[in-house]
Design an enzyme around this catalytic site. Structure first.
Site, mmCIF file in Angstrom:
data_model
loop_
_atom_site.group_PDB
_atom_site.id
_atom_site.type_symbol
_atom_site.label_atom_id
_atom_site.label_comp_id
_atom_site.label_asym_id
_atom_site.label_seq_id
_atom_site.Cartn_x
_atom_site.Cartn_y
_atom_site.Cartn_z
ATOM 1 N N ASN A 10 0.880 -1.168 0.000
ATOM 2 C CA ASN A 10 0.000 0.000 0.000
ATOM 3 C C ASN A 10 0.918 1.219 0.000
ATOM 4 O O ASN A 10 1.468 1.576 1.032
ATOM 5 C CB ASN A 10 -0.894 -0.028 1.246
ATOM 6 N N LYS A 12 0.251 4.275 -0.360
ATOM 7 C CA LYS A 12 -0.334 5.508 0.193
ATOM 8 C C LYS A 12 -0.008 6.687 -0.743
ATOM 9 O O LYS A 12 0.046 6.495 -1.956
ATOM 10 C CB LYS A 12 0.149 5.725 1.622
ATOM 11 N N HIS A 95 -9.654 1.570 4.282
ATOM 12 C CA HIS A 95 -8.415 1.707 5.054
ATOM 13 C C HIS A 95 -8.663 2.649 6.233
ATOM 14 O O HIS A 95 -9.409 3.624 6.109
ATOM 15 C CB HIS A 95 -7.281 2.243 4.160
ATOM 16 N N GLU A 97 -6.974 4.942 7.479
ATOM 17 C CA GLU A 97 -6.669 6.358 7.224
ATOM 18 C C GLU A 97 -7.837 7.033 6.520
ATOM 19 O O GLU A 97 -8.131 8.206 6.769
ATOM 20 C CB GLU A 97 -5.363 6.472 6.412
ATOM 21 N N GLU A 167 -6.003 -4.878 10.267
ATOM 22 C CA GLU A 167 -4.996 -3.853 10.529
ATOM 23 C C GLU A 167 -5.321 -3.121 11.827
ATOM 24 O O GLU A 167 -6.117 -2.164 11.834
ATOM 25 C CB GLU A 167 -4.964 -2.848 9.379
ATOM 26 N N GLY A 173 2.006 2.226 10.774
ATOM 27 C CA GLY A 173 2.965 3.318 10.647
ATOM 28 C C GLY A 173 3.619 3.709 11.959
ATOM 29 O O GLY A 173 4.282 4.735 12.050
ATOM 30 N N SER A 213 2.951 -2.108 10.298
ATOM 31 C CA SER A 213 4.398 -2.179 10.558
ATOM 32 C C SER A 213 5.017 -3.528 10.199
ATOM 33 O O SER A 213 5.929 -4.000 10.876
ATOM 34 C CB SER A 213 4.696 -1.810 12.017
HETATM 35 P P1 PGA Z 1 2.533 0.297 7.541
HETATM 36 O O1 PGA Z 1 1.075 0.525 6.900
HETATM 37 O O2 PGA Z 1 3.028 -1.028 7.005
HETATM 38 O O3 PGA Z 1 3.370 1.455 7.084
HETATM 39 O O4 PGA Z 1 2.342 0.243 9.029
HETATM 40 C C1 PGA Z 1 0.195 -0.526 6.710
HETATM 41 C C2 PGA Z 1 -1.109 -0.023 6.107
HETATM 42 O O5 PGA Z 1 -1.527 1.089 6.450
HETATM 43 O O6 PGA Z 1 -1.732 -0.704 5.279
#
Ligand code: PGA
Length: 258
Positions: A10, A12, A95, A97, A167, A173, A213
């Site tokens: 992903n 982003k 997601h 976010e 998640e 993150g 992460s």
């Molecule tokens: P990250 O993000 O691996 O940077 O923690 C995962 C995600 O948001 O899908």
């Protein structure tokens, strides 16, 4: 039990066209066969077409969001038929976010899932609890509610094709990965909820990823867990070499099960 592992990057809001091209040339011919693993990169809209054109045999491209209507006066939005027309294969839906920052609700997530299936796009549905919810001990309640609302009126056949990404929001993150046991338990709970909502056969086929992460140093441990069928990876998916290693880990750890 034959669930092909699936590793999805992903990206982003990262990578310009040149950076995306560098990545795709660096991974081309280096990813394991699509018979062993689904390798997916979910990129921002402006590079989707250029990636699809160069995806090759063993990589598929996904979007990170879409609208739930085909077209209309929705400034700045992109629809499922638009993604389908450029041969995008996957789309991330819900997601955290987008839920937290762009007013995504379980209701819109549900509409988007229906629309994605209508256009033969494979959705990667993201669900997960906040730190506060985990500390209160209501993780399973939160996941169950998300599944009930997000999957409303989806058929068994659709759910068999769905990818669910567990998640935990506190792990995204933050560098704070869920332990493999915590991640496995949550994925196991999600599967048991699918049994309750659908049946054993559907639950045995739906693929459940862990996300939050994930990196080259912890992927092996996560992929060795029986309920975890893959990973949705943000930061660590941006580097071509790391992405290849992440996909290889899924193949190595799941090989005996496929
Ligand atoms: P990250 O993000 O691996 O940077 O923690 C995962 C995600 O948001 O899908």
């Amino acid at each position: 039990m034959k669930r092909r592992p699936i590793i999805a990057g992903n990206w982003k809001m990262f990578k310009t066209r040149d950076e995306a091209l560098q990545f795709i040339y660096a991974v081309s011919n280096k990813l394991p066969s699509k018979d062993l693993v689904d390798s997916v990169v979910c990129a921002q809209f402006t590079v989707l077409r250029c990636l699809v054109k160069r995806q090759g045999e063993n990589l598929r491209i996904g979007a990170q969001n879409m609208h739930y209507l085909d077209e209309g006066a929705y400034t700045g939005e992109v629809s499922a038929p638009m993604l389908k027309a450029i041969d995008v294969s996957y789309v991330i839906i819900g997601h955290s976010e987008r839920r937290a920052m762009f007013n995504e609700t379980d209701e819109t997530v549900n509409k988007k899932l229906h629309k994605a299936f209508e256009y033969d796009l494979t959705p990667i549905l993201c669900i997960g609890e906040t730190l506060e919810e985990r500390e209160k001990g209501i993780t399973e309640k939160v996941l169950a509610k998300q599944l009930e609302l997000d999957l409303k009126d989806l058929t068994k056949d659709q759910v068999k094709e769905l990818v669910i990404a567990y998640e935990p929001i506190w792990a995204i993150g933050t560098g704070r990965t869920a332990t493999s046991e915590v991640a496995n338990d949550a994925c196991g709970f999600i599967r048991s909820k699918i049994v309750e909502m659908y049946d054993e056969e559907t639950a045995a086929l739906v693929r459940i990823q862990y996300g939050g992460s994930v990196k080259t140093s912890n992927i092996d441990e996560l992929m060795s867990m029986p309920e975890i069928d893959g990973a949705l990876i943000g930061g660590a998916s941006l580097k071509a070499d790391d992405f290849i290693k992440l996909v290889e880990s899924a193949v190595n750890n799941k090989a005996e099960k496929v």
